[in-house]
Design a protein around this motif. Structure first.
Motif, mmCIF file in Angstrom:
data_model
loop_
_atom_site.group_PDB
_atom_site.id
_atom_site.type_symbol
_atom_site.label_atom_id
_atom_site.label_comp_id
_atom_site.label_asym_id
_atom_site.label_seq_id
_atom_site.Cartn_x
_atom_site.Cartn_y
_atom_site.Cartn_z
ATOM 1 N N LEU A 292 5.110 69.687 19.008
ATOM 2 C CA LEU A 292 6.385 69.506 18.316
ATOM 3 C C LEU A 292 7.331 70.672 18.591
ATOM 4 N N VAL A 293 6.823 71.892 18.418
ATOM 5 C CA VAL A 293 7.670 73.080 18.602
ATOM 6 C C VAL A 293 8.106 73.225 20.052
ATOM 7 N N LEU A 294 7.205 72.998 20.995
ATOM 8 C CA LEU A 294 7.565 73.110 22.406
ATOM 9 C C LEU A 294 8.641 72.116 22.825
ATOM 10 N N ASN A 295 8.757 71.024 22.066
ATOM 11 C CA ASN A 295 9.770 70.017 22.370
ATOM 12 C C ASN A 295 10.943 70.049 21.412
ATOM 13 N N GLY A 296 11.091 71.170 20.690
ATOM 14 C CA GLY A 296 12.272 71.395 19.873
ATOM 15 C C GLY A 296 12.305 70.690 18.539
ATOM 16 N N VAL A 297 11.153 70.284 18.028
ATOM 17 C CA VAL A 297 11.113 69.578 16.748
ATOM 18 C C VAL A 297 10.710 70.549 15.644
ATOM 19 N N GLY A 298 11.546 70.727 14.656
ATOM 20 C CA GLY A 298 11.199 71.499 13.478
ATOM 21 C C GLY A 298 11.491 72.980 13.519
ATOM 22 N N GLY A 299 11.774 73.528 14.666
ATOM 23 C CA GLY A 299 12.069 74.955 14.744
ATOM 24 C C GLY A 299 11.531 75.568 16.014
ATOM 25 N N THR A 300 11.615 76.893 16.075
ATOM 26 C CA THR A 300 11.193 77.595 17.287
ATOM 27 C C THR A 300 9.802 78.205 17.179
ATOM 28 N N THR A 301 9.212 78.172 15.988
ATOM 29 C CA THR A 301 7.839 78.648 15.812
ATOM 30 C C THR A 301 7.069 77.617 14.995
ATOM 31 N N ILE A 302 5.758 77.695 15.058
ATOM 32 C CA ILE A 302 4.936 76.775 14.286
ATOM 33 C C ILE A 302 5.150 77.011 12.796
ATOM 34 N N GLY B 95 3.051 58.018 23.418
ATOM 35 C CA GLY B 95 2.481 59.054 24.277
ATOM 36 C C GLY B 95 3.096 60.418 24.019
ATOM 37 N N SER B 96 2.813 61.330 24.904
ATOM 38 C CA SER B 96 3.223 62.719 24.768
ATOM 39 C C SER B 96 4.732 62.865 24.612
ATOM 40 N N LEU B 97 5.131 63.893 23.888
ATOM 41 C CA LEU B 97 6.549 64.208 23.737
ATOM 42 C C LEU B 97 7.070 64.994 24.936
ATOM 43 N N ASP B 98 6.175 65.514 25.741
ATOM 44 C CA ASP B 98 6.529 66.353 26.882
ATOM 45 C C ASP B 98 7.172 65.520 27.988
ATOM 46 N N ARG B 99 8.383 65.894 28.387
ATOM 47 C CA ARG B 99 9.103 65.144 29.428
ATOM 48 C C ARG B 99 8.366 65.174 30.766
ATOM 49 N N GLY B 100 7.725 66.284 31.066
ATOM 50 C CA GLY B 100 6.979 66.379 32.320
ATOM 51 C C GLY B 100 5.834 65.383 32.386
ATOM 52 N N ARG B 101 5.115 65.245 31.294
ATOM 53 C CA ARG B 101 4.017 64.266 31.253
ATOM 54 C C ARG B 101 4.533 62.840 31.324
ATOM 55 N N ARG B 102 5.666 62.590 30.674
ATOM 56 C CA ARG B 102 6.251 61.250 30.740
ATOM 57 C C ARG B 102 6.684 60.924 32.171
ATOM 58 N N LEU B 103 7.260 61.894 32.854
ATOM 59 C CA LEU B 103 7.659 61.701 34.244
ATOM 60 C C LEU B 103 6.441 61.478 35.129
ATOM 61 N N GLU B 104 5.380 62.256 34.873
ATOM 62 C CA GLU B 104 4.148 62.101 35.644
ATOM 63 C C GLU B 104 3.578 60.695 35.465
ATOM 64 N N LEU B 105 3.574 60.183 34.243
ATOM 65 C CA LEU B 105 3.069 58.837 33.988
ATOM 66 C C LEU B 105 3.921 57.789 34.697
ATOM 67 N N SER B 106 5.231 57.926 34.612
ATOM 68 C CA SER B 106 6.122 56.960 35.275
ATOM 69 C C SER B 106 5.907 56.948 36.785
ATOM 70 N N MET C 299 -2.323 61.315 38.467
ATOM 71 C CA MET C 299 -1.926 62.128 37.319
ATOM 72 C C MET C 299 -2.794 63.388 37.260
ATOM 73 N N PRO C 300 -2.496 64.389 38.070
ATOM 74 C CA PRO C 300 -3.353 65.575 38.137
ATOM 75 C C PRO C 300 -3.384 66.407 36.861
ATOM 76 N N HIS C 301 -2.396 66.273 35.992
ATOM 77 C CA HIS C 301 -2.358 67.086 34.773
ATOM 78 C C HIS C 301 -2.895 66.353 33.553
ATOM 79 N N HIS C 302 -3.438 65.169 33.752
ATOM 80 C CA HIS C 302 -3.950 64.382 32.639
ATOM 81 C C HIS C 302 -5.464 64.299 32.743
ATOM 82 N N VAL C 303 -6.130 64.444 31.626
ATOM 83 C CA VAL C 303 -7.592 64.373 31.611
ATOM 84 C C VAL C 303 -8.003 62.913 31.655
ATOM 85 N N ARG C 304 -8.853 62.593 32.609
ATOM 86 C CA ARG C 304 -9.344 61.226 32.757
ATOM 87 C C ARG C 304 -10.246 60.890 31.570
ATOM 88 N N PRO C 305 -10.048 59.728 30.928
ATOM 89 C CA PRO C 305 -10.905 59.377 29.796
ATOM 90 C C PRO C 305 -12.351 59.205 30.249
#
Length: 89
Positions: A5-15, A38-49, A71-77
């Motif tokens: 959440l914090v890394l994606n700008g939700v709720g503030g700049t610190t936990i 899915g993830s809030l991270d834009r990079g992961r969303r781009l990787e999935l697309s 998807m090299p940055h995603h853990v295979r289930p």
């Protein structure tokens, strides 16, 4: 979850700031959103697309690649028990 959440700008700049700012209901809403979309991270969303397009191109050419191959940055289930037993035999 707080980190994402914090890394994606939700709720503030610190936990700590996010915990003080967001209500319990808001956090539950973000958790539900993340579970559904899915993830809030834009990079992961781009990787999935990109991986979805790559799988379609691969399969149209007769390939047998899986989504996670692109998807090299995603853990295979992990495989379920039946799948693991078939592979072990």
């Amino acid at each position: 979850m707080w980190h994402e959440l914090v890394l994606n700008g939700v709720g503030g700049t610190t936990i700590a700031e996010a915990k003080a700012t967001l209500s319990y209901a808001e956090v539950l809403a973000w958790v539900a959103y993340r579970d559904k979309h899915g993830s809030l991270d834009r990079g992961r969303r781009l990787e999935l697309s990109t991986a979805l397009i790559a799988v379609q191109v691969n399969r149209s050419g007769g390939g047998k690649a899986e989504l996670y191959d692109f998807m090299p940055h995603h853990v295979r289930p992990s495989a379920d028990l039946e799948q693991a037993m078939k592979e072990w035999s």
